[in-house]
Design a protein around this motif. Structure first.
Motif, short mmCIF file in Angstrom:
data_model
loop_
_atom_site.label_atom_id
_atom_site.label_comp_id
_atom_site.label_asym_id
_atom_site.label_seq_id
_atom_site.Cartn_x
_atom_site.Cartn_y
_atom_site.Cartn_z
N CYS A 304 -2.59 -62.53 -58.99
CA CYS A 304 -3.46 -62.96 -58.08
C CYS A 304 -4.93 -62.58 -57.96
O CYS A 304 -5.04 -61.40 -57.56
CB CYS A 304 -2.55 -62.83 -56.50
N VAL A 306 -8.39 -62.79 -55.34
CA VAL A 306 -8.84 -63.34 -54.04
C VAL A 306 -10.31 -63.09 -54.09
O VAL A 306 -10.57 -62.00 -54.40
CB VAL A 306 -8.06 -62.56 -52.71
N GLN A 307 -11.10 -64.24 -53.92
CA GLN A 307 -12.45 -64.07 -53.52
C GLN A 307 -12.79 -64.06 -52.16
O GLN A 307 -12.23 -65.28 -51.62
CB GLN A 307 -13.13 -65.09 -54.61
N SER A 319 -16.23 -68.40 -47.43
CA SER A 319 -15.16 -68.90 -48.36
C SER A 319 -13.90 -67.76 -48.52
O SER A 319 -14.25 -66.69 -48.46
CB SER A 319 -15.76 -69.44 -49.50
N VAL A 320 -12.69 -68.43 -48.62
CA VAL A 320 -11.49 -67.53 -49.04
C VAL A 320 -10.88 -68.36 -50.21
O VAL A 320 -10.65 -69.61 -49.90
CB VAL A 320 -10.76 -67.30 -47.81
N TYR A 321 -10.79 -67.81 -51.30
CA TYR A 321 -10.28 -68.53 -52.51
C TYR A 321 -9.44 -67.62 -53.32
O TYR A 321 -9.40 -66.23 -53.43
CB TYR A 321 -11.47 -68.71 -53.62
N VAL A 322 -8.13 -68.21 -53.47
CA VAL A 322 -6.96 -67.56 -54.37
C VAL A 322 -6.90 -68.40 -55.57
O VAL A 322 -6.86 -69.47 -55.60
CB VAL A 322 -5.85 -67.75 -53.39
N ASN A 323 -6.77 -67.62 -56.67
CA ASN A 323 -6.53 -68.01 -57.88
C ASN A 323 -5.48 -67.23 -58.52
O ASN A 323 -5.22 -65.88 -58.87
CB ASN A 323 -7.84 -67.72 -58.87
N ASP A 332 -2.49 -73.24 -55.75
CA ASP A 332 -3.57 -72.27 -55.27
C ASP A 332 -3.97 -72.58 -53.96
O ASP A 332 -4.53 -71.56 -52.92
CB ASP A 332 -4.81 -71.93 -56.30
N ALA A 333 -4.14 -73.86 -53.77
CA ALA A 333 -4.80 -74.46 -52.49
C ALA A 333 -3.72 -73.83 -51.13
O ALA A 333 -4.27 -73.67 -50.22
CB ALA A 333 -5.12 -75.91 -52.35
N SER A 336 -4.26 -70.25 -50.62
CA SER A 336 -5.47 -69.83 -50.17
C SER A 336 -5.38 -70.05 -48.60
O SER A 336 -5.82 -69.23 -47.79
CB SER A 336 -6.55 -70.77 -50.80
N LYS A 337 -4.74 -71.40 -48.03
CA LYS A 337 -4.74 -71.48 -46.71
C LYS A 337 -3.71 -70.50 -46.17
O LYS A 337 -4.08 -69.77 -44.86
CB LYS A 337 -4.17 -72.95 -46.60
#
Length: 394
Positions: A304, A306-307, A319-323, A332-333, A336-337
């Motif tokens: 995981c 996280v940006q 922004s909050v982004y998870v990959n 991933d969406a 992220s939520k």
């Protein structure tokens, strides 16, 4: 079967850049001890017989910069002429100015608190713009990538055998590097190990190479990861007598990949050392690690990243982004939520959640800021697992 190699490096506390990181964080700790709300941006440069401590500080206290720097240098092991750098006698110059009022304005009163009635966490804005990354994976018990984990352990072992007197010919400067072979995405074996260590000029290279294998490498690297094809390089140039700031100039913030994940994850470019927690370069990177580690610990992904991204003077991240690199149990969406719901990424909330106003930073300035469970830092806790599972799975 897919196969690839991945490499990470570490450096010892005597590396010139790490000397500077430790001085900067020791100054920060000393100020936070007396004034937890201080704003600090302290950087250090070092070269032969000279140290410069510079930056911007806003505080109600005063600390002895020269004494702090000398203590750090001597604690590392640069306490005599035989090491090429001596904390007792080197020149130390301090040039610390007051923080810019333009920057202070955005930190002290966030955009949100100017636009509406806000809660307490909306009052502190991010100290700068930028993006920060956190990462976790299931390769090690501390949920760090194996190459950087092993590289750090080798560097710490180098320091241990030197300071304990087991190998008294060693000197403080050193580097380690580990290459791991992956098969189908899983760590399978160690391909290459590189150890470079500063040493007394009288010791033979054969002795150094034998001792590095027996006293440093074998006690650290699990035997099942080593085989007859593993390559080991010890002091490949043959000689490493001149080291530390005498051999190469040092500067705070020049080992940001060593400080984080060994290149396995993204990096926004901001350094950590010498910065108080209102600087999101530091605090948000810790919070991103905290979030990523809890995602993996919850079993929601094997890997995981996280940006987070911020605008200066604004409390909420832009922004909050998870990959999860395809390893998540949901898309991933959705993750992220859930991460945005469970974790409060506003700077003031991060500071409270992770207890970032307390002095704790000098110990982090060498051997990595992430995965340091032995230091009891809050961003290594996995106490949000159940909240995340509920947010994702219901």
């Amino acid at each position: 079967m897919t196969r690839y190699l991945f490499t990470s490096e570490s450096v010892t506390e005597g590396h010139p850049d790490k000397v500077c990181d430790q001085i900067s964080d020791a100054v920060l700790d000393a100020i936070l001890k007396e004034d937890p709300s201080a704003h600090v941006a302290c950087e250090t440069a070092a070269t032969t017989d000279f140290v410069l401590v510079m930056g911007e500080i806003r505080t109600k206290t005063a600390v002895d910069i020269e004494a702090i720097a000398r203590q750090v240098i001597c604690d590392i092991g640069y306490d005599g002429a035989d090491c090429g750098f001596d904390g007792h006698t080197c020149e130390i110059l301090s040039r610390l100015d007051e923080q810019s009022p333009d920057i202070a304005m955005g930190v002290d009163r966030a955009l949100e608190s100017r636009d509406r009635v806000a809660d307490v966490y909306d009052e502190t804005g991010a100290g700068d713009q930028g993006m920060m990354f956190g990462y976790a994976c299931d390769e090690t018990p501390e949920l760090m990538p194996l190459p950087i984990s092993l590289a750090h352990k080798l560097s710490r072992q180098l320091a241990h055998v030197r300071k304990s007197g087991l190998l008294p010919y060693l000197r403080p400067d050193g580097k380690t590097q580990v290459t791991v072979e992956y098969r189908d995405g899983r760590a399978a074996r160690v391909e290459t190990i590189v150890v470079s260590t500063q040493h007394d000029e009288m010791v033979s290279l054969d002795t150094i190479r034998r001792d590095m294998v027996e006293q440093v490498i074998r006690p650290v690297v699990p035997a099942e990861l080593l085989d007859e094809d593993t390559q080991i390089f010890v002091n490949p140039t043959g000689r490493f007598v001149i080291g530390g700031p005498q051999g190469d100039s040092g500067l705070t913030g020049r080992k940001i990949i060593v400080d984080t994940y060994g290149g396995r994850a993204g990096h926004g470019g901001g350094a950590f050392s010498g910065k108080d927690p209102t600087k999101v370069d530091r605090s948000a990177a810790y919070m991103a690690r905290y979030a990523a580690k809890n995602v993996v610990a919850a079993g929601l992904a094997k890997r995981c990243e996280v940006q987070l991204a911020y605008a200066i003077g604004v409390a909420h991240p832009v922004s909050v982004y998870v990959n999860t690199d395809g390893t998540g149990v949901v898309d991933d969406a959705t993750l992220s939520k859930a991460v945005a719901e469970v974790f409060d990424f506003r700077p003031a909330a991060i500071i409270d959640t992770l207890e970032l106003r307390r002095p704790q930073y000098r110990a982090l300035a060498a051997y990595g800021h992430m995965g340091r469970e032995e230091l009891g830092v809050a961003w290594e806790k996995t106490d949000r697992v159940e909240e995340l599972r509920k947010a994702v799975l219901g």
